[in-house]
Write a protein that holds these residues in place. Structure first.
Motif, PDB file in Angstrom:
ATOM      1  N   MET A  43       1.139  -0.862  -0.087  1.00 40.37           N
ATOM      2  CA  MET A  43      -0.207  -0.660   0.114  1.00 40.37           C
ATOM      3  C   MET A  43       0.958   1.279  -0.615  1.00 40.37           C
ATOM      4  O   MET A  43       0.270   2.373  -0.774  1.00 40.37           O
ATOM      5  CB  MET A  43      -0.776   0.150   1.376  1.00 40.37           C
ATOM      6  N   VAL A  44       1.324   1.008   0.771  1.00 35.35           N
ATOM      7  CA  VAL A  44       2.842   2.600   1.002  1.00 35.35           C
ATOM      8  C   VAL A  44       3.521   2.810  -0.084  1.00 35.35           C
ATOM      9  O   VAL A  44       3.687   3.426  -1.088  1.00 35.35           O
ATOM     10  CB  VAL A  44       3.675   1.767   1.712  1.00 35.35           C
ATOM     11  N   ASP A  45       3.827   1.889  -1.219  1.00 34.00           N
ATOM     12  CA  ASP A  45       4.811   1.755  -2.182  1.00 34.00           C
ATOM     13  C   ASP A  45       3.149   2.075  -3.395  1.00 34.00           C
ATOM     14  O   ASP A  45       3.698   2.559  -4.445  1.00 34.00           O
ATOM     15  CB  ASP A  45       4.768   0.521  -2.733  1.00 34.00           C
ATOM     16  N   GLU A  46       2.509   1.757  -3.526  1.00 35.13           N
ATOM     17  CA  GLU A  46       1.358   2.671  -3.950  1.00 35.13           C
ATOM     18  C   GLU A  46       0.953   4.061  -4.477  1.00 35.13           C
ATOM     19  O   GLU A  46       1.674   4.319  -5.596  1.00 35.13           O
ATOM     20  CB  GLU A  46       0.253   1.680  -3.845  1.00 35.13           C
ATOM     21  N   VAL A  47       1.329   4.475  -3.050  1.00 35.31           N
ATOM     22  CA  VAL A  47       0.629   5.997  -2.447  1.00 35.31           C
ATOM     23  C   VAL A  47       2.756   6.954  -3.462  1.00 35.31           C
ATOM     24  O   VAL A  47       1.877   7.744  -3.809  1.00 35.31           O
ATOM     25  CB  VAL A  47       0.336   6.220  -1.053  1.00 35.31           C
ATOM     26  N   HIS A  48       3.335   5.903  -2.842  1.00 34.52           N
ATOM     27  CA  HIS A  48       4.265   6.481  -3.626  1.00 34.52           C
ATOM     28  C   HIS A  48       5.057   7.003  -5.217  1.00 34.52           C
ATOM     29  O   HIS A  48       5.030   7.788  -5.608  1.00 34.52           O
ATOM     30  CB  HIS A  48       5.119   6.034  -3.218  1.00 34.52           C
ATOM     31  N   THR A  90      10.999   2.039   2.135  1.00 30.31           N
ATOM     32  CA  THR A  90       9.796   1.029   1.382  1.00 30.31           C
ATOM     33  C   THR A  90      11.170   0.553   0.170  1.00 30.31           C
ATOM     34  O   THR A  90      12.349   0.822  -0.374  1.00 30.31           O
ATOM     35  CB  THR A  90       8.745   1.562   0.646  1.00 30.31           C
ATOM     36  N   LEU A  91      10.913  -1.130  -0.078  1.00 25.49           N
ATOM     37  CA  LEU A  91      11.542  -1.387  -0.723  1.00 25.49           C
ATOM     38  C   LEU A  91      10.876  -1.594  -2.358  1.00 25.49           C
ATOM     39  O   LEU A  91      11.445  -2.461  -3.142  1.00 25.49           O
ATOM     40  CB  LEU A  91      11.653  -3.079  -0.237  1.00 25.49           C
ATOM     41  N   GLY A  92       9.817  -1.326  -2.642  1.00 23.01           N
ATOM     42  CA  GLY A  92       8.498  -1.202  -3.775  1.00 23.01           C
ATOM     43  C   GLY A  92       9.629  -0.670  -4.771  1.00 23.01           C
ATOM     44  O   GLY A  92      10.236   0.335  -4.771  1.00 23.01           O
ATOM     45  N   PRO A  93       9.188  -0.555  -6.212  1.00 23.01           N
ATOM     46  CA  PRO A  93       9.634   0.615  -7.210  1.00 23.01           C
ATOM     47  C   PRO A  93       9.185   1.569  -7.044  1.00 23.01           C
ATOM     48  O   PRO A  93       9.920   2.277  -7.363  1.00 23.01           O
ATOM     49  CB  PRO A  93       8.572  -0.717  -8.356  1.00 23.01           C
ATOM     50  N   ASN A  94       8.528   1.999  -6.650  1.00 24.23           N
ATOM     51  CA  ASN A  94       8.037   3.494  -6.421  1.00 24.23           C
ATOM     52  C   ASN A  94       8.854   3.748  -5.190  1.00 24.23           C
ATOM     53  O   ASN A  94       9.276   5.093  -5.357  1.00 24.23           O
ATOM     54  CB  ASN A  94       6.474   3.220  -6.113  1.00 24.23           C
ATOM     55  N   GLY A  95       8.523   3.651  -4.435  1.00 26.69           N
ATOM     56  CA  GLY A  95       9.689   3.546  -3.188  1.00 26.69           C
ATOM     57  C   GLY A  95      11.327   3.840  -3.195  1.00 26.69           C
ATOM     58  O   GLY A  95      12.003   4.620  -3.009  1.00 26.69           O
TER      59      GLY A  95
END
Length: 236
Positions: free
Chosen positions: A67-72, A114-119
């Motif tokens: 969720m955090v990465d989605e909003v990033h 965060t370790l997601g692509p958007n982060g």
């Protein structure tokens, strides 16, 4: 293996994927905060059995990470400004706007990245804005300093918004209700600096306060930035 590395299961008869799961979780959090989010509630929103979600997400913490990465993704500008101050300023204001759209994010900002692509993309944009303007340690401290200000200012603003909803009192109403006590305390003479601030200080809204503080932090960063010395030839 992180949630980012684990492949999704084969497509079942009823379509389900992480994208739909994340969208449902974000919608639940926007409506009722993080306490409204669970794998069971997300599954119900998608008309799926709770066990179906475990093929995609193992824990609620993984769901929060997604969720955090989605909003990033909402924090990234369409085009990166060329000047470093403007680049960091745009990212800061877009972060604030994203949190005001998704208040629950204020509870998850800070801590480990965060370790997601958007982060990763947001962090890359911050570092790239200062790349070449100072040594890497100075750049890292600068990015940390700006991020700490942005996180703290946003959390304070969200806390005030939540207090208004919880009490039913606007900022102005709360000030009126607290006025007699404040007047009594200031009349003791024990708090002269606070008294001057209350009586003489200009009142500004949250957006102006955020922008002003951000500019001051960027001024401090500017004072620390020095270009690295040009490399010298070692040829004889």
């Amino acid at each position: 293996m992180t949630v980012w590395d684990r492949p999704e299961p084969p497509t079942p008869p009823v379509p389900l994927d992480r994208e739909r799961i994340i969208a449902a979780a974000v919608a639940l959090a926007d409506e009722g905060g993080l306490e409204a989010v669970s794998l069971r509630k997300v599954a119900a929103r998608l008309n799926a059995g709770p066990m179906r979600l475990y093929g995609y997400i193992s824990t609620k913490d993984e769901l929060f990470d997604l969720m955090v990465d989605e909003v990033h993704a909402e924090m990234l500008p369409g085009e990166q400004p060329g000047e470093w101050r403007e680049a960091l300023r745009v990212l800061a204001h877009r972060t604030r706007q994203a949190v005001l759209r998704h208040e629950w994010l204020a509870d998850l900002l800070g801590g480990r990245p965060t370790l997601g692509p958007n982060g990763f993309a947001v962090t890359e944009a911050k570092l790239a804005a200062l790349d070449g303007l100072a040594d890497i340690d100075t750049v890292l401290r600068a990015v940390e300093t700006v991020s700490a200000y942005v996180t703290g200012a946003i959390r304070r603003e969200v806390a005030n918004l939540r207090a208004e909803r919880a009490t039913g009192l606007s900022k102005r109403d709360w000030q009126r209700a607290s006025g007699p006590h404040l007047t009594k305390m200031l009349a003791t003479g024990r708090f002269p600096a606070l008294s001057r601030a209350v009586h003489d200080g200009a009142e500004v809204d949250a957006e102006v306060s955020f922008a002003t503080g951000l500019d001051w932090v960027l001024d401090a960063v500017a004072a620390k930035l020095t270009r690295p010395p040009a490399s010298r030839s070692t040829a004889p």
